[in-house]
Scaffold this active site. Structure first.
Site, short mmCIF file in Angstrom:
data_model
loop_
_atom_site.label_atom_id
_atom_site.label_comp_id
_atom_site.label_asym_id
_atom_site.label_seq_id
_atom_site.Cartn_x
_atom_site.Cartn_y
_atom_site.Cartn_z
N GLU A 82 0.89 -1.24 -0.02
CA GLU A 82 0.07 -0.33 -0.01
C GLU A 82 0.71 1.12 0.09
O GLU A 82 1.72 1.46 0.84
CB GLU A 82 -1.06 -0.04 1.16
CG GLU A 82 -1.80 1.14 1.30
CD GLU A 82 -2.81 1.18 2.51
OE1 GLU A 82 -3.25 -0.03 3.10
OE2 GLU A 82 -3.31 2.06 2.53
N LYS A 269 -7.21 -0.44 11.53
CA LYS A 269 -6.81 -1.09 10.33
C LYS A 269 -5.56 -0.01 10.01
O LYS A 269 -4.44 -0.62 9.65
CB LYS A 269 -7.88 -1.11 9.05
CG LYS A 269 -7.28 -1.43 7.84
CD LYS A 269 -6.61 -0.60 7.16
CE LYS A 269 -6.26 -1.51 5.72
NZ LYS A 269 -5.24 -0.51 4.77
N ASP A 285 4.41 -14.20 11.88
CA ASP A 285 3.01 -14.63 11.56
C ASP A 285 2.03 -13.40 11.81
O ASP A 285 1.74 -13.24 12.97
CB ASP A 285 2.56 -15.92 12.67
CG ASP A 285 1.08 -16.43 12.28
OD1 ASP A 285 0.46 -15.87 11.61
OD2 ASP A 285 1.06 -17.55 12.70
N HIS A 383 -2.37 10.53 -0.17
CA HIS A 383 -2.57 9.31 -0.31
C HIS A 383 -2.38 9.12 -1.90
O HIS A 383 -1.71 8.35 -2.65
CB HIS A 383 -3.83 8.56 0.25
CG HIS A 383 -3.96 7.20 0.08
ND1 HIS A 383 -2.97 6.30 0.65
CD2 HIS A 383 -4.63 6.40 -0.80
CE1 HIS A 383 -3.37 5.05 0.58
NE2 HIS A 383 -4.15 5.04 -0.49
P1 NDP Z 1 9.67 -23.31 16.20
O1 NDP Z 1 8.66 -24.54 16.23
O2 NDP Z 1 10.27 -23.12 15.17
O3 NDP Z 1 10.18 -23.09 17.59
C1 NDP Z 1 11.14 -22.38 18.04
C2 NDP Z 1 12.38 -22.91 18.32
O4 NDP Z 1 13.50 -22.05 18.16
C3 NDP Z 1 12.17 -23.59 19.55
O5 NDP Z 1 11.77 -24.80 19.70
C4 NDP Z 1 13.79 -23.64 20.00
O6 NDP Z 1 14.29 -24.84 19.59
C5 NDP Z 1 14.38 -22.88 19.18
N1 NDP Z 1 15.19 -21.59 19.80
C6 NDP Z 1 16.58 -21.13 19.49
N2 NDP Z 1 16.78 -20.17 20.25
C7 NDP Z 1 15.64 -19.82 20.77
C8 NDP Z 1 15.36 -18.77 21.93
N3 NDP Z 1 16.00 -17.76 22.28
N4 NDP Z 1 14.00 -18.77 22.33
C9 NDP Z 1 13.12 -19.68 22.12
N5 NDP Z 1 13.38 -20.66 21.25
C10 NDP Z 1 14.36 -20.73 20.67
O7 NDP Z 1 8.54 -21.96 16.42
P2 NDP Z 1 7.33 -21.47 17.07
O8 NDP Z 1 7.15 -22.53 18.33
O9 NDP Z 1 7.69 -20.09 17.73
O10 NDP Z 1 5.94 -21.47 16.36
C11 NDP Z 1 5.83 -20.53 15.35
C12 NDP Z 1 5.32 -21.03 14.19
O11 NDP Z 1 4.12 -21.73 14.40
C13 NDP Z 1 4.69 -19.73 13.16
O12 NDP Z 1 5.39 -20.35 11.87
C14 NDP Z 1 3.52 -19.78 13.33
O13 NDP Z 1 2.92 -19.54 11.98
C15 NDP Z 1 3.25 -21.31 13.40
N6 NDP Z 1 1.86 -21.74 13.98
C16 NDP Z 1 0.83 -20.88 14.47
C17 NDP Z 1 -0.14 -21.15 15.29
C18 NDP Z 1 -1.08 -20.17 15.60
O14 NDP Z 1 -0.88 -18.97 15.67
N7 NDP Z 1 -2.30 -20.63 16.10
C19 NDP Z 1 -0.46 -22.77 15.26
C20 NDP Z 1 0.65 -23.35 15.01
C21 NDP Z 1 1.66 -22.93 14.37
P3 NDP Z 1 15.21 -25.88 20.70
O15 NDP Z 1 14.98 -25.42 21.83
O16 NDP Z 1 14.85 -27.16 20.35
O17 NDP Z 1 16.44 -25.31 20.30
#
Ligand code: NDP
Length: 429
Positions: A82, A269, A285, A383
């Site tokens: 936009e 919005k 997301d 705009h």
């Molecule tokens: P991930 O599943 O990729 O989890 C993030 C991973 O990053 C953790 O498991 C951890 O793995 C690792 N990590 C590394 N550094 C850090 C840190 N400093 N802090 C925290 N984690 C760290 O992603 P999310 O759980 O964040 O999920 C986000 C995704 O889920 C988005 O793509 C979203 O679109 C999607 N989603 C959204 C839903 C909704 O909004 N209702 C439903 C389902 C999915 P480790 O500890 O193993 O290293």
């Protein structure tokens, strides 16, 4: 980034802007390569991100400038189709900068997971049984995701609610467990879902009910970010309008949104016009952020303005925005999409808490940009001037024709594709 004040950035060519940014941000050759690449998101990466891939979809990526928050400068990557959003955010950021900048803060990043239990023989007993085991349930959730605790986060609280208790409710009675998890620098959806799923059998055992849903709530009411600005009226003066007139117009515009959902939805919005582009550019997301923001705007049972605008004792305009902000620095597509990685580098934030604050400040700036225009010249003046370029392109203009046709459309006060098509034909002849 030492400063986000880059006078004349607007008038540079794309090439000049890229070179300046590469130099200012000390980007590596690889990072710069993505900026200059025709296909930054490679097809095989895209094919691994979603299903049934047939291509990629690009959006313009602009830089919001002049942002000063808590004394730190930010250049804000914004992915949006936009016109006028990036210009308006930068314009307001410059005014706020001259007033000392935004102040921002945020809660810890505590996301909410929900577990739905139906068919309990006695819902109150079931609730009591769960609350008695609160500590061990939290422990069990953490055992399902131990790496989070090692990072200083993890499940930290649990609450139980009973829904549809009143007799005659048209919906089934159910018990809802809320699990609160500090997801550190991740948005946390997958983390929370894993924890909620792992608790389901224990919850069924304690409640004698049946668990159905086990999922993140997109209204993370314990994961809030806030931004505030205080602007003396002399910085608000616009054209023939005094600063006081602009300030009062902004406050009246806010009062309209605060008291009318039909206006609030458009007002909000405009706030999301600032928020979504940063959420998208940083690989987060945006559906989750949108859903949470609108839920927060309706938290008292009526949908209302996300922002609050008022006047302080010195006559300055005060703007405040608080929103749930479920964004991360890791997870999802953030470390997969090369431009998202680049956006994080440009933004230079150290944590998801800081990122959330930046995003809310951009939303506040965007809101003021819209309200200031609406309360003075009207939104169309600025705009439509920017929109005219898109209209010219939609009508088939290319290269130098775009500027010429866009200028004619503005001159003749007819910013329409039909008119632009006539001008393209005329130009070709
Ligand atoms: P991930 O599943 O990729 O989890 C993030 C991973 O990053 C953790 O498991 C951890 O793995 C690792 N990590 C590394 N550094 C850090 C840190 N400093 N802090 C925290 N984690 C760290 O992603 P999310 O759980 O964040 O999920 C986000 C995704 O889920 C988005 O793509 C979203 O679109 C999607 N989603 C959204 C839903 C909704 O909004 N209702 C439903 C389902 C999915 P480790 O500890 O193993 O290293």
């Amino acid at each position: 980034m030492e400063t986000s004040r880059i006078p004349g950035f607007y008038n540079m060519t794309v090439e000049e802007r890229r070179r300046l940014l590469t130099k200012m941000e000390n980007l590596t050759d690889k990072d710069a390569g993505y900026l200059f690449s025709k296909e930054p998101l490679a097809m095989d990466t895209a094919d691994n991100m979603i299903e049934n891939v047939i291509g990629t979809f690009q959006l313009p990526l602009g830089l919001g400038l002049n942002f000063l928050m808590n004394g730190k400068d930010y250049c804000i990557p914004m992915a949006i189709e936009e016109p006028s959003v990036v210009a308006s955010a930068s314009h307001i950021a410059k005014i706020v900068r001259n007033a000392g900048g935004f102040t921002t803060d945020a809660t810890n990043r505590v996301m909410t997971g929900q577990i739905q239990v139906v068919g309990c023989p006695d819902f109150n007993e079931a609730k009591e049984a769960l609350l008695k085991q609160k500590k061990s349930l939290i422990e069990a959730a953490n055992n399902a995701y131990p790496s989070l605790m090692n990072r200083g986060g993890g499940a930290e609280d649990l609450e139980v609610r009973i829904l549809n208790e009143e007799s005659g409710s048209k919906y089934s009675q159910m018990l809802i467990v809320h699990l609160y998890v500090n997801t550190c620098d991740a948005m946390g959806a997958n983390i929370i879902n894993t924890m909620a799923e792992s608790l389901a059998p224990v919850v069924e055992g304690l409640t004698n009910g049946k668990v159905y849903l086990r999922i993140l709530s997109n209204y993370p009411e314990r994961c809030l970010a806030r931004a505030r600005c205080v602007i003396p009226p002399d910085l608000l003066k616009t054209g023939d309008f005094t600063g006081e007139e602009v300030r009062d117009g902004v406050i009246h515009a806010y009062e309209f949104a605060a008291s009318d959902p039909y206006r609030a939805v458009t007002h909000n919005k405009g706030i999301m016009n600032g928020i979504d582009p940063v959420v998208i550019a940083t690989g987060n997301d945006w559906r989750a952020v949108e859903a949470g923001a609108h839920a927060h705007a309706a938290r008292d049972g009526v949908y209302t303005s996300m922002t609050v605008w008022s006047k302080d004792e010195h006559g300055s305009l005060v703007g405040e925005l608080e929103l749930p902000m479920s964004v991360g620095m890791v997870g999802g597509s953030i470390r997969v999409h090369p431009i998202a990685k680049l956006a994080h580098k440009i933004l230079n934030v150290d944590s998801a808490r800081e990122l959330a604050q930046v995003i809310v400040a951009v939303g506040l700036a965007q809101n003021l940009g819209a309200l200031k225009a609406l309360a003075t010249d009207g939104i169309q003046k600025g705009h439509m001037a920017l929109h005219s370029r898109s209209v010219a392109i939609a009508a088939g203009a290319t290269g130098e024709m775009i500027d010429m046709i866009s200028e004619r459309l503005i001159e003749e006060k007819e910013i329409r594709v039909g008119k632009a098509k006539e001008l393209v034909e005329e130009y070709k002849k």
